[in-house]
Write a protein that holds these residues in place. Sequence first.
Motif, PDB file in Angstrom:
ATOM      1  N   ASP A 253       0.849  -1.201   0.000  1.00  0.00           N
ATOM      2  CA  ASP A 253       0.000   0.000   0.000  1.00  0.00           C
ATOM      3  C   ASP A 253       0.886   1.252   0.000  1.00  0.00           C
ATOM      4  O   ASP A 253       2.073   1.182  -0.301  1.00  0.00           O
ATOM      5  CB  ASP A 253      -0.973  -0.030   1.194  1.00  0.00           C
ATOM      6  N   SER A 254       0.345   2.395   0.386  1.00  0.00           N
ATOM      7  CA  SER A 254       1.093   3.654   0.300  1.00  0.00           C
ATOM      8  C   SER A 254       2.163   3.774   1.388  1.00  0.00           C
ATOM      9  O   SER A 254       2.874   4.773   1.450  1.00  0.00           O
ATOM     10  CB  SER A 254       0.125   4.833   0.383  1.00  0.00           C
ATOM     11  N   TYR A 255       2.288   2.766   2.255  1.00  0.00           N
ATOM     12  CA  TYR A 255       3.332   2.780   3.294  1.00  0.00           C
ATOM     13  C   TYR A 255       4.473   1.810   2.968  1.00  0.00           C
ATOM     14  O   TYR A 255       5.358   1.587   3.794  1.00  0.00           O
ATOM     15  CB  TYR A 255       2.737   2.430   4.666  1.00  0.00           C
ATOM     16  N   GLY A 256       4.462   1.219   1.778  1.00  0.00           N
ATOM     17  CA  GLY A 256       5.520   0.265   1.428  1.00  0.00           C
ATOM     18  C   GLY A 256       5.959   0.430  -0.007  1.00  0.00           C
ATOM     19  O   GLY A 256       5.291   1.088  -0.815  1.00  0.00           O
ATOM     20  N   GLY A 257       7.120  -0.133  -0.325  1.00  0.00           N
ATOM     21  CA  GLY A 257       7.610  -0.084  -1.703  1.00  0.00           C
ATOM     22  C   GLY A 257       8.661   0.991  -1.887  1.00  0.00           C
ATOM     23  O   GLY A 257       9.820   0.815  -1.487  1.00  0.00           O
ATOM     24  N   SER A 258       8.267   2.145  -2.438  1.00  0.00           N
ATOM     25  CA  SER A 258       9.237   3.214  -2.740  1.00  0.00           C
ATOM     26  C   SER A 258       9.785   3.852  -1.460  1.00  0.00           C
ATOM     27  O   SER A 258       9.202   3.718  -0.375  1.00  0.00           O
ATOM     28  CB  SER A 258       8.544   4.289  -3.569  1.00  0.00           C
ATOM     29  N   PHE A 259      10.885   4.574  -1.610  1.00  0.00           N
ATOM     30  CA  PHE A 259      11.470   5.343  -0.501  1.00  0.00           C
ATOM     31  C   PHE A 259      10.418   6.279   0.090  1.00  0.00           C
ATOM     32  O   PHE A 259      10.256   6.379   1.306  1.00  0.00           O
ATOM     33  CB  PHE A 259      12.684   6.127  -1.019  1.00  0.00           C
ATOM     34  N   ASP A 260       9.704   6.933  -0.795  1.00  0.00           N
ATOM     35  CA  ASP A 260       8.685   7.879  -0.367  1.00  0.00           C
ATOM     36  C   ASP A 260       7.620   7.176   0.501  1.00  0.00           C
ATOM     37  O   ASP A 260       7.202   7.695   1.539  1.00  0.00           O
ATOM     38  CB  ASP A 260       8.039   8.479  -1.624  1.00  0.00           C
ATOM     39  N   ASN A 261       7.219   5.999   0.088  1.00  0.00           N
ATOM     40  CA  ASN A 261       6.201   5.263   0.843  1.00  0.00           C
ATOM     41  C   ASN A 261       6.745   4.731   2.171  1.00  0.00           C
ATOM     42  O   ASN A 261       6.068   4.776   3.193  1.00  0.00           O
ATOM     43  CB  ASN A 261       5.658   4.103   0.004  1.00  0.00           C
ATOM     44  N   ARG A 262       7.979   4.214   2.150  1.00  0.00           N
ATOM     45  CA  ARG A 262       8.528   3.627   3.388  1.00  0.00           C
ATOM     46  C   ARG A 262       8.842   4.695   4.430  1.00  0.00           C
ATOM     47  O   ARG A 262       8.871   4.422   5.628  1.00  0.00           O
ATOM     48  CB  ARG A 262       9.782   2.797   3.061  1.00  0.00           C
ATOM     49  N   THR A 263       9.092   5.921   3.973  1.00  0.00           N
ATOM     50  CA  THR A 263       9.369   7.000   4.934  1.00  0.00           C
ATOM     51  C   THR A 263       8.076   7.705   5.381  1.00  0.00           C
ATOM     52  O   THR A 263       8.125   8.588   6.230  1.00  0.00           O
ATOM     53  CB  THR A 263      10.330   8.047   4.326  1.00  0.00           C
ATOM     54  N   ARG A 264       6.952   7.295   4.799  1.00  0.00           N
ATOM     55  CA  ARG A 264       5.690   8.016   5.067  1.00  0.00           C
ATOM     56  C   ARG A 264       5.321   8.032   6.553  1.00  0.00           C
ATOM     57  O   ARG A 264       4.980   9.088   7.101  1.00  0.00           O
ATOM     58  CB  ARG A 264       4.539   7.403   4.247  1.00  0.00           C
ATOM     59  N   LEU A 265       5.397   6.891   7.223  1.00  0.00           N
ATOM     60  CA  LEU A 265       4.965   6.864   8.629  1.00  0.00           C
ATOM     61  C   LEU A 265       5.859   7.763   9.479  1.00  0.00           C
ATOM     62  O   LEU A 265       5.361   8.540  10.303  1.00  0.00           O
ATOM     63  CB  LEU A 265       4.960   5.433   9.190  1.00  0.00           C
ATOM     64  N   LEU A 266       7.180   7.691   9.263  1.00  0.00           N
ATOM     65  CA  LEU A 266       8.064   8.567  10.047  1.00  0.00           C
ATOM     66  C   LEU A 266       7.759  10.040   9.744  1.00  0.00           C
ATOM     67  O   LEU A 266       7.738  10.869  10.660  1.00  0.00           O
ATOM     68  CB  LEU A 266       9.538   8.251   9.764  1.00  0.00           C
ATOM     69  N   ARG A 267       7.487  10.346   8.482  1.00  0.00           N
ATOM     70  CA  ARG A 267       7.143  11.738   8.145  1.00  0.00           C
ATOM     71  C   ARG A 267       5.873  12.156   8.864  1.00  0.00           C
ATOM     72  O   ARG A 267       5.788  13.251   9.426  1.00  0.00           O
ATOM     73  CB  ARG A 267       6.978  11.894   6.624  1.00  0.00           C
TER      74      ARG A 267
ATOM     75  N   ALA B 106      23.174   4.092   3.971  1.00  0.00           N
ATOM     76  CA  ALA B 106      23.638   5.439   4.331  1.00  0.00           C
ATOM     77  C   ALA B 106      23.122   6.470   3.327  1.00  0.00           C
ATOM     78  O   ALA B 106      22.783   7.596   3.710  1.00  0.00           O
ATOM     79  CB  ALA B 106      25.165   5.466   4.400  1.00  0.00           C
ATOM     80  N   ASP B 107      23.032   6.094   2.055  1.00  0.00           N
ATOM     81  CA  ASP B 107      22.461   7.013   1.055  1.00  0.00           C
ATOM     82  C   ASP B 107      21.009   7.333   1.403  1.00  0.00           C
ATOM     83  O   ASP B 107      20.574   8.488   1.312  1.00  0.00           O
ATOM     84  CB  ASP B 107      22.498   6.374  -0.351  1.00  0.00           C
ATOM     85  N   ASP B 108      20.259   6.290   1.790  1.00  0.00           N
ATOM     86  CA  ASP B 108      18.862   6.505   2.210  1.00  0.00           C
ATOM     87  C   ASP B 108      18.806   7.487   3.383  1.00  0.00           C
ATOM     88  O   ASP B 108      17.916   8.338   3.461  1.00  0.00           O
ATOM     89  CB  ASP B 108      18.219   5.184   2.672  1.00  0.00           C
ATOM     90  N   SER B 109      19.760   7.343   4.294  1.00  0.00           N
ATOM     91  CA  SER B 109      19.750   8.184   5.505  1.00  0.00           C
ATOM     92  C   SER B 109      19.998   9.654   5.165  1.00  0.00           C
ATOM     93  O   SER B 109      19.387  10.542   5.762  1.00  0.00           O
ATOM     94  CB  SER B 109      20.807   7.692   6.499  1.00  0.00           C
ATOM     95  N   VAL B 110      20.881   9.893   4.207  1.00  0.00           N
ATOM     96  CA  VAL B 110      21.124  11.278   3.782  1.00  0.00           C
ATOM     97  C   VAL B 110      19.847  11.855   3.176  1.00  0.00           C
ATOM     98  O   VAL B 110      19.426  12.975   3.497  1.00  0.00           O
ATOM     99  CB  VAL B 110      22.300  11.344   2.775  1.00  0.00           C
ATOM    100  N   ALA B 111      19.214  11.049   2.322  1.00  0.00           N
ATOM    101  CA  ALA B 111      17.958  11.511   1.685  1.00  0.00           C
ATOM    102  C   ALA B 111      16.875  11.751   2.744  1.00  0.00           C
ATOM    103  O   ALA B 111      16.144  12.751   2.691  1.00  0.00           O
ATOM    104  CB  ALA B 111      17.493  10.482   0.662  1.00  0.00           C
ATOM    105  N   LEU B 112      16.795  10.846   3.723  1.00  0.00           N
ATOM    106  CA  LEU B 112      15.799  11.000   4.793  1.00  0.00           C
ATOM    107  C   LEU B 112      16.074  12.263   5.620  1.00  0.00           C
ATOM    108  O   LEU B 112      15.145  13.006   5.969  1.00  0.00           O
ATOM    109  CB  LEU B 112      15.816   9.767   5.705  1.00  0.00           C
ATOM    110  N   ALA B 113      17.341  12.491   5.922  1.00  0.00           N
ATOM    111  CA  ALA B 113      17.702  13.669   6.727  1.00  0.00           C
ATOM    112  C   ALA B 113      17.234  14.952   6.041  1.00  0.00           C
ATOM    113  O   ALA B 113      16.733  15.872   6.693  1.00  0.00           O
ATOM    114  CB  ALA B 113      19.211  13.694   6.973  1.00  0.00           C
ATOM    115  N   ARG B 114      17.386  14.985   4.713  1.00  0.00           N
ATOM    116  CA  ARG B 114      16.926  16.181   3.967  1.00  0.00           C
ATOM    117  C   ARG B 114      15.419  16.366   4.130  1.00  0.00           C
ATOM    118  O   ARG B 114      14.929  17.480   4.333  1.00  0.00           O
ATOM    119  CB  ARG B 114      17.244  16.025   2.475  1.00  0.00           C
ATOM    120  N   VAL B 115      14.688  15.252   4.061  1.00  0.00           N
ATOM    121  CA  VAL B 115      13.226  15.317   4.199  1.00  0.00           C
ATOM    122  C   VAL B 115      12.859  15.796   5.608  1.00  0.00           C
ATOM    123  O   VAL B 115      12.017  16.676   5.790  1.00  0.00           O
ATOM    124  CB  VAL B 115      12.601  13.923   3.934  1.00  0.00           C
ATOM    125  N   LEU B 116      13.531  15.219   6.612  1.00  0.00           N
ATOM    126  CA  LEU B 116      13.220  15.567   8.008  1.00  0.00           C
ATOM    127  C   LEU B 116      13.571  17.027   8.299  1.00  0.00           C
ATOM    128  O   LEU B 116      12.872  17.705   9.061  1.00  0.00           O
ATOM    129  CB  LEU B 116      13.957  14.621   8.964  1.00  0.00           C
TER     130      LEU B 116
END
Length: 357
Positions: free
Chosen positions: A196-210, A242-252
Amino acid sequence: MAHLFTPLTLRGVTLKNRIVVSPMCMYSAEDGFANDWHLVHLGSRAVGGAALVIQEATAVAPEGRITPDDLGIWKDEHLPFLRRITAFIEAQGAVPGIQLAHAGRKASHRSPWKGGTEVPSSEGGWPTVAPSALPFASTETAPQALDQTGIDQVIADFRAATRRALAAGYQVIEIHAAHGYLLHEFLSPLSNQRTDSYGGSFDNRTRLLREVTEAVRAELPADLPLLVRISATDWVADGWSADDSVALARVLQGLGVDLIDCSTGGNVAQAPIPVGPGYQVEFAARIRQETGLPTGAVGLITDARQAEDIIATGQANVVLLARELLRDPYFPLHAAQELGVELPWPNQYERAKPRRR
Ligand SMILES: Cc1cc2nc3c(=O)[nH]c(=O)nc-3n(C[C@H](O)[C@H](O)[C@H](O)COP(=O)(O)O)c2cc1C
């Protein structure tokens, strides 16, 4: 002046130095309630000279406790004793912080010194929840995959816990999104296999934390900082990287997070983690360098000069110490002594016991 002892201001909160008590479960609570143990334990870290004392993973819901002995903040009755803790920490010139947590599929376990195994329902264990019905280890009971109602409840629980934390006097909130607990489980493709919208892509997997971050930030006054602890890597191919973490940090950063506390691991039972002095500092350094967001370094930081070097070279803005502060609650005062820094009353290092090496 040693860099380790320069103040740091995050929004309207000033830390008197760069030494932070890393959150540590003490497995000493009952029904989530804090008691004299927590007051003395956390209070003595403030007396020892740390700038920010972050209270252990404190459950936003009873089923989010790692063990039945964890602290909780899911009901108003928890607050009166927590207020004593925050007031005492503040009276020592330190800042009281709290880590808000939900343990997901790693909930309902015995504490490490009771064996760390699952608690059977006959002994008060409870069903666990996760993004997908995948157990942490093959020997463990599978968790239930959260449905949308369950996800909405998790977000509401973090929001309500934030409101309570403010009422209890905490000035720094840290969201626990590391170590294989619920929010990390959603981030990592190893534990999140939702379609669903909480799984799959980076955007979806980071949705709950966002969504949790937005809910928590919305409750916080503009002058109080928000920290997020992440596991910067799962340490295995195909896991969170670690690449994911850099991308996540930008979002946060865009959501009003003020500092990323950079831990690693915890989502894979047998990950090959190269544990050694300062082994996670590189992740704090990279995120800080690539996003400009303040970071915290944690993991086998045990020495005043090592800590000073991390801050002086700009690898992180704060160091978080866990086990070293159990061994030496006066580490900050001893570090000041070693680095030739004279601290004002009440943190004169002469009051602390000389350190044995
Ligand atoms: C007894 C104990 C309890 C811990 N509980 C937590 C916790 O509640 N939340 C968390 O994010 N990390 C927890 N950790 C991890 C520490 O915060 C820290 O990241 C880790 O111990 C590495 O730092 P150190 O080498 O200074 O001990 C715990 C560690 C220990 C030893």
